[in-house]
Enzyme design. Structure first.
Site, PDB file in Angstrom:
ATOM      1  N   HIS A  10       0.823  -1.210   0.000  1.00 53.84           N
ATOM      2  CA  HIS A  10       0.000   0.000   0.000  1.00 53.84           C
ATOM      3  C   HIS A  10       0.857   1.260   0.000  1.00 53.84           C
ATOM      4  O   HIS A  10       2.046   1.242   0.347  1.00 53.84           O
ATOM      5  CB  HIS A  10      -0.910   0.011   1.228  1.00 53.84           C
ATOM      6  N   GLU A  83      -1.748  -7.229   7.412  1.00 55.56           N
ATOM      7  CA  GLU A  83      -0.429  -7.220   8.040  1.00 55.56           C
ATOM      8  C   GLU A  83      -0.454  -8.128   9.269  1.00 55.56           C
ATOM      9  O   GLU A  83      -1.526  -8.500   9.772  1.00 55.56           O
ATOM     10  CB  GLU A  83      -0.093  -5.775   8.438  1.00 55.56           C
TER      11      GLU A  83
END
Length: 222
Positions: A10, A83
């Site tokens: 990202h 994550e």
């Protein structure tokens, strides 16, 4: 039949900017992060994509949506691409983690988990690879983009290179924001040895760099 999977971290989030651990904290992109996502979309302008997948956390989802719009595609999200859950370290800077948890921080520096709660890197790898294999089965023979996180992508690269995830953390630093890489899945097997016709010159060089790094002795991870 080979499925080519492009991986992108990202764009910059607010906690990337302030260098805080994020984990599952749902942090937004900064203005720079959105600009990085636009640059990623431009980087992929001439690349045919069949589908776009993303972590469900907004920093990854928004990055994926910026790219997907340029391709006329929608984004499918899954929590399995998140994550690693860093537990009580979420929101801490390195200095704060070292001050509060000196022994655990030393453990993290040599490739282990620093937090005593949250997830292990093995648990991260299991769920991320579960998602990747599902996506590869759904998109067999196609080219897809997955937008995820530094830890998630590093777990995928470690498996593709046949390296233990803790060792790979000591070999390879986390992916910079909005960086592109690639892996391939053939007959259910994950590999970084994609056919050169499936990748452009930049990604071929990136693959070679990773394979060379995997052969070097590990050093303490940063």
């Amino acid at each position: 039949m080979t499925t080519t999977i492009l991986l992108a971290r990202h764009g910059e989030s607010d906690w990337n900017r302030t260098k805080q651990w994020q984990g599952w904290a749902d942090r937004p992109l900064t203005g720079l992060g959105r600009a990085q996502a636009e640059e990623l979309a431009a980087r992929l302008e001439d690349t045919e994509l069949d589908a776009v997948y993303s972590s469900d956390l907004q920093r990854a989802r928004e990055t994926a949506e910026i790219v997907a719009r340029t391709k006329g595609l929608t984004v499918e999200t899954t929590a399995d691409l998140r994550e690693v859950d860093v537990g009580s370290w979420s929101g801490l800077t390195r200095a704060e983690a070292e001050e509060r948890f000196p022994d655990q921080y030393a453990r993290w520096l040599v490739g282990g988990e620093g937090w005593d709660d949250g997830e292990t890197y093995e648990q991260l790898g299991e769920r991320v690879l579960r998602a990747l294999q599902r996506i590869a089965a759904e998109q067999e023979g196609r080219r897809v983009l997955i937008v995820a996180h530094g830890g998630s992508i590093r777990a995928i690269h470690a498996t593709a290179l046949g390296v233990d995830v803790h060792t790979y953390r000591r070999i390879q630093r986390v992916e910079p924001n909005a960086t592109l890489s690639a892996v391939c899945v053939e007959n259910g097997r994950l590999t970084e040895l994609c056919r050169t016709e499936d990748l452009d010159e930049f990604l071929i060089r990136d693959q070679q760099r990773r394979r060379e790094a995997a052969l070097r002795p590990p050093t303490p991870a940063g």
